[in-house]
Design an enzyme around this catalytic site. Structure first.
Site, PDB file in Angstrom:
ATOM      1  N   ASN A   1      -1.609  -0.240   8.471  1.00 19.19           N
ATOM      2  CA  ASN A   1      -0.628  -0.042   9.548  1.00 19.19           C
ATOM      3  C   ASN A   1      -0.314   1.440   9.738  1.00 19.19           C
ATOM      4  O   ASN A   1      -0.099   1.898  10.854  1.00 19.19           O
ATOM      5  CB  ASN A   1       0.635  -0.871   9.296  1.00 19.19           C
ATOM      6  CG  ASN A   1       1.579  -0.250   8.288  1.00 19.19           C
ATOM      7  OD1 ASN A   1       2.417   0.577   8.607  1.00 19.19           O
ATOM      8  ND2 ASN A   1       1.444  -0.657   7.026  1.00 19.19           N
TER       9      ASN A   1
ATOM     10  N   CYS B   1       4.165 -12.040   2.664  1.00 20.61           N
ATOM     11  CA  CYS B   1       4.980 -11.883   3.869  1.00 20.61           C
ATOM     12  C   CYS B   1       4.867 -13.133   4.742  1.00 20.61           C
ATOM     13  O   CYS B   1       3.757 -13.619   4.991  1.00 20.61           O
ATOM     14  CB  CYS B   1       4.514 -10.663   4.652  1.00 20.61           C
ATOM     15  SG  CYS B   1       5.346 -10.454   6.239  1.00 20.61           S
TER      16      CYS B   1
ATOM     17  N   GLU C   1      -5.379  -8.641   2.891  1.00 18.56           N
ATOM     18  CA  GLU C   1      -4.781  -9.652   3.771  1.00 18.56           C
ATOM     19  C   GLU C   1      -5.847 -10.457   4.501  1.00 18.56           C
ATOM     20  O   GLU C   1      -5.762 -11.688   4.601  1.00 18.56           O
ATOM     21  CB  GLU C   1      -3.847  -8.990   4.787  1.00 18.56           C
ATOM     22  CG  GLU C   1      -3.196  -9.997   5.718  1.00 18.56           C
ATOM     23  CD  GLU C   1      -2.426  -9.356   6.854  1.00 18.56           C
ATOM     24  OE1 GLU C   1      -2.427  -9.938   7.955  1.00 18.56           O
ATOM     25  OE2 GLU C   1      -1.830  -8.271   6.654  1.00 18.56           O
TER      26      GLU C   1
ATOM     27  N   THR D   1      -2.290  -8.632  10.282  1.00 12.72           N
ATOM     28  CA  THR D   1      -1.019  -8.321  10.936  1.00 12.72           C
ATOM     29  C   THR D   1      -0.763  -6.836  11.121  1.00 12.72           C
ATOM     30  O   THR D   1       0.129  -6.456  11.883  1.00 12.72           O
ATOM     31  CB  THR D   1       0.158  -8.922  10.144  1.00 12.72           C
ATOM     32  OG1 THR D   1       0.161  -8.373   8.814  1.00 12.72           O
ATOM     33  CG2 THR D   1       0.051 -10.438  10.070  1.00 12.72           C
TER      34      THR D   1
ATOM     35  N   HIS E   1       0.832  -1.197   0.000  1.00 12.19           N
ATOM     36  CA  HIS E   1       0.000   0.000   0.000  1.00 12.19           C
ATOM     37  C   HIS E   1       0.869   1.251   0.000  1.00 12.19           C
ATOM     38  O   HIS E   1       0.945   1.983   0.992  1.00 12.19           O
ATOM     39  CB  HIS E   1      -0.937  -0.015   1.206  1.00 12.19           C
ATOM     40  CG  HIS E   1      -2.110  -0.917   1.022  1.00 12.19           C
ATOM     41  ND1 HIS E   1      -2.872  -1.383   2.075  1.00 12.19           N
ATOM     42  CD2 HIS E   1      -2.654  -1.450  -0.096  1.00 12.19           C
ATOM     43  CE1 HIS E   1      -3.835  -2.168   1.605  1.00 12.19           C
ATOM     44  NE2 HIS E   1      -3.710  -2.229   0.293  1.00 12.19           N
TER      45      HIS E   1
ATOM     46  N   CYS F   1       2.554  -9.120  14.042  1.00 12.97           N
ATOM     47  CA  CYS F   1       3.782  -8.932  13.271  1.00 12.97           C
ATOM     48  C   CYS F   1       4.803  -8.120  14.064  1.00 12.97           C
ATOM     49  O   CYS F   1       4.478  -7.078  14.646  1.00 12.97           O
ATOM     50  CB  CYS F   1       3.428  -8.225  11.961  1.00 12.97           C
ATOM     51  SG  CYS F   1       4.833  -7.581  11.047  1.00 12.97           S
TER      52      CYS F   1
END
Length: 462
Positions: free
Chosen positions: A377, A209, A239, A308, A148, A346
């Site tokens: 995030n 990931c 995700e 995550t 992103h 994570c």
């Protein structure tokens, strides 16, 4: 612990990794049962898998096939050099070598001690570049944005890596031909998409990931033990869509409020009275539950998992709430038969959140949070700063600053805001952080814009 390598923008010369210009051959879609689409829901699956489909065995066999690669193609050194040339920042290097604090004129910058590109993102981008180097003439597709961040995604577009088109909330895999190469992004891809691509016999380059696959393994354990997965995430995030595809029964909760609602329902309204009827429950979570989900029977045995990139503290609190709920419902001595939880947060997400928690305790006038506006995030980094009461500006590039001392930024829940004179007059101290998908050069470009505004201010006073 995740290792963070800081990079910035990638510039490709016309003669570097140049793909072929052959036309795209079309092929009829496979004869498989497709699901209906709904524009208000998350993207619908490419195929509907049977209830007895063994996703774990399928993925295991896929990873061992000749048309699958997740380790690169032996071009790591040259691709890392290429990325390094364009993804590093002299300004951020100066900050790191001076204790993460440095002054330029009237501007003092305090940099978070963990920020920017994480190991999983760097790995994904690097493998994607290797794929272009390995297959210079082939058509390269990717199932979603690799990460992103608009700068990185634009660079891949310039390398003729094309996102598979979507129509009516459904990916059009019929554009992909047998000799094409398809990249799976850092967020991963749903098992239904892997199934379609494997059926087409294309070359699959998997940049998922490893922290994401760790969560997949967790929900597969839930499925094996006949536990429903309660996934802390956003139901329309790539995700979480991928994670849900590996689960058996599941429900996705976005935040503590939704988790409270679920737990109140489990306890028959005796937690806080926030829940209502079964019909209201299903309406509230209509896009966030597995097919055939029944809250009366599917919330007896539950396990916790997470997207995550969610807030670490909130994931932990949701887990504790659900555990307490099952203790209250079934007794402390029986809780292990009704609730399981393992840490799937994570490392990189946790480190960046811990670093901004530390940074907001320092004396700063404002915070700049740099990262893609669709980055989960990064939104949580902005949220931490907002909750602390610090003027905080989440921007995805330097283009959001100006003309003059003006900024267009987002709040953590997505509202776009504009503000005049966002930089106070006189000497200022700025806190800076960036999301796990953000190149250093993007942060540098933002700071240069700030320096230019403050320099102009001094010239006007002279």
């Amino acid at each position: 612990m995740a290792v963070s390598l800081q990079f910035c923008r990638l510039c490709i010369r016309p003669d570097t990794f140049s793909p072929g210009s052959g036309s795209i051959r079309r092929r009829k879609p496979s004869s498989i049962r497709c699901s209906s689409a709904n524009e208000d829901a998350a993207p619908s699956p490419s195929v509907v898998m049977d209830s007895d489909f063994d996703a774990k065995t399928f993925r295991k066999n896929l990873t061992r096939s000749d048309n699958y690669n997740r380790k690169g193609f032996g071009h790591k050194e040259e691709t890392l050099k290429l990325m390094n040339r364009e993804y590093t920042s002299d300004i951020l290097e100066t900050l790191k070598t001076n204790g993460y604090t440095y002054s330029w004129g009237d501007v003092t910058v305090k940099l978070a001690k963990a920020y920017g590109f994480c190991w999983g993102v760097e790995r994904a981008v690097q493998i994607a570049y290797e794929a272009r180097r390995q297959f210079p003439e082939e058509k390269l597709w990717i199932t979603n944005e690799i990460i992103h961040n608009p700068t990185v995604n634009k660079r891949l577009e310039e390398m003729d890596v094309e996102i598979i088109p979507v129509e009516n909330s459904k990916k059009q895999f019929d554009v992909v031909n047998k000799d094409d190469v398809v990249i799976l992004p850092a967020f991963g891809a749903g098992v239904d998409e892997m199934y379609v691509l494997n059926d087409k016999k294309v070359q699959i380059v998997d940049t998922t990931c490893p922290w994401v696959t760790k969560v997949w393994n967790m929900v597969e354990k839930h499925k094996k033990g006949e536990y429903t997965s309660i996934i802390h995430g956003k139901y329309n995030h790539e995700e979480t869509i991928a994670t849900a595809s590996f689960a058996g029964k599941y429900i996705i909760v976005k935040n503590m409020k939704e988790a409270n609602y679920v737990c109140d329902y489990i306890l028959g309204g005796e937690l806080d009275g926030s829940s209502s009827t079964k019909e209201d429950f299903m309406e509230k979570f209509k896009y966030a539950v597995s097919k055939g989900f029944d809250p009366d029977t599917d919330l007896i045995k539950v396990g916790i998992a997470n997207q995550t990139t969610m807030l670490k503290g909130e994931t932990e609190e949701i887990g504790k709430l659900i555990e307490r709920t099952m203790m209250r419902k079934y007794g402390v001595e029986n809780v292990n038969g009704h609730f399981i939880s393992f840490n799937t947060i994570c490392d990189a997400t946790q480190e960046r959140q811990d670093a901004i928690y530390e940074l907001v305790e320092e004396k700063i006038d404002l915070m700049l949070v740099v990262g893609g506006w669709n980055s989960s995030n990064t939104s949580h980094l902005q949220e931490i700063s907002e909750v602390r009461g610090i003027p905080s500006y989440w921007i995805d590039s330097e283009q959001r600053i100006g003309p003059g001392n003006k900024i267009a930024y987002k709040l953590h829940y997505g509202e776009l805001v504009e503000k005049e004179n966002f930089l106070p007059k006189g000497p200022i101290t700025i806190g800076v952080t960036s999301g796990a998908s953000t190149p250093d050069k993007v942060v540098e470009d933002v700071l240069v814009k700030v320096f230019d505004i403050k320099r102009e201010e001094l010239l006007q006073l002279a």
